[in-house]
Design an enzyme around this catalytic site. Structure first.
Site, short mmCIF file in Angstrom:
data_model
loop_
_atom_site.label_atom_id
_atom_site.label_comp_id
_atom_site.label_asym_id
_atom_site.label_seq_id
_atom_site.Cartn_x
_atom_site.Cartn_y
_atom_site.Cartn_z
N ARG A 96 0.84 -1.21 0.00
CA ARG A 96 0.00 0.00 0.00
C ARG A 96 0.86 1.25 0.00
O ARG A 96 0.55 2.23 -0.68
CB ARG A 96 -0.94 -0.01 1.21
CG ARG A 96 -2.03 -1.06 1.13
CD ARG A 96 -2.75 -1.25 2.46
NE ARG A 96 -3.45 -0.03 2.88
CZ ARG A 96 -4.02 0.13 4.07
NH1 ARG A 96 -3.93 -0.85 4.97
NH2 ARG A 96 -4.65 1.25 4.37
N CYS B 249 -1.00 6.21 9.21
CA CYS B 249 -1.41 4.88 8.75
C CYS B 249 -2.57 5.06 7.76
O CYS B 249 -2.57 5.99 6.98
CB CYS B 249 -1.81 4.00 9.93
SG CYS B 249 -3.17 4.66 10.93
#
Length: 316
Positions: A207, A268
């Site tokens: 990611r 995050c």
């Protein structure tokens, strides 16, 4: 008049034995005014959990005796388009009253045994933001169960004896970073002296690199310019889901090129596992506590708000 507790947990991250010993010496009754040690379940599962589990479900199935439940999806900023932004001070105080937590309670937050360390550090960090005097994170509930410490089950409503008074707290604005500041930092990272502030990203390598999709449909993957990838899975024991020992965590941060003398911002996907990095930094005694902050909106906010994707969303 409140009585002073004769036992107290001293470190932010506590073991099952430390919590069990403290609870055994912290007997309280309905009429007692002495400070209490309150286990607080903060179990949370992502909306796309393959088994459809919820935090409240696993709390009812098995929990530490006398534990309360903190709903991460309920105690947040409901006016924000982003998933887990901090609530207002008024809403936090209201939630504490409903849960039955008093200002002088010593709170120990824990996760589900299924996931290990995951969302509890976010809730522990939230308590710190709102100035709760004593909060800790259990490392962890899976070990609590495996090591044979007691558990109980039942409906949530049966746990709360009475609502507690909780004053509207003062918010520490220095612990959370907002979008505009992160954008300015990202701009600075393109210039000379770009290593002034470090941004750590807890998402998976795929990611972060932009090779794997984000779990939220339509959201681009990639990373904030200049950020360092510190996948949260690397900070945990793969068998127990517990935070690794401090010395091992320190070596991991050093191997990622993180420098303890420079300010650190943790990020995050939605601001949840960024707090795992923050807790790991604390356990490793890596960097100054007042130089460690969390980007509340994290990648979900960043990827939706940046106007120049080519400049502010980096791939690989």
């Amino acid at each position: 008049m409140s009585q002073k507790r004769n036992v107290s947990l001293t470190s932010y991250i506590v073991t099952p034995k430390e919590l069990s010993d403290a609870l055994s010496k912290n007997i309280h009754t309905k009429i007692s005014t002495a400070p209490r040690i309150i286990p607080l379940c903060a179990s949370w599962f992502s909306p796309n959990d393959p088994q459809g589990r919820t935090g409240q479900q696993v709390f009812r199935e098995q929990r530490i005796p006398t534990a309360r439940f903190f709903d991460l999806d309920a105690v947040k900023d409901h006016d924000s388009p982003y998933p887990h932004m901090l609530p207002t001070a008024e809403d936090f105080a209201k939630a504490m009253q409903q849960i039955g937590i008093r200002k002088d309670d010593e709170v120990v937050v824990y996760d589900s045994k299924e996931l290990g360390i995951f969302s509890a550090p976010r809730v522990g960090w939230t308590f710190k933001v709102f100035g709760h005097p004593s909060v800790h994170v259990l490392n962890n509930f899976r070990l609590w169960v495996e090591q044979g410490y007691p558990t109980e089950s039942g409906e949530v409503e049966a746990i709360i004896e009475e609502k507690a008074e909780y004053p509207v707290p003062f918010v520490n604005p220095d612990m959370a970073v907002k979008f505009a500041e992160v954008r300015d930092i990202a701009k600075d990272l393109e210039k000379e002296g770009k290593d002034r502030i470090q941004i750590l990203d807890a998402r998976s390598k795929g990611r972060w690199e932009g090779s794997d999709p984000e779990p939220r449909p339509g959201l681009s993957s990639g990373h904030i310019p200049g950020s360092l990838n510190v996948p949260v899975s690397e900070l945990l024991n793969p068998q127990t889901g517990a935070l690794l020992p401090g010395e091992e965590l320190r070596k991991i941060f050093e191997s990622k090129g993180v420098e303890p003398e420079k300010p650190i911002i943790s990020s995050c996907g939605t601001g949840v596992t960024a707090a795992v990095i923050d807790a790991a930094l604390a356990e490793a005694e890596f960097g100054r506590a007042d130089d460690r902050r969390i980007y509340d909106g994290s990648w979900t906010e960043w990827a939706q708000r940046v106007s120049d994707n080519a400049r502010f969303i980096k791939k690989a």
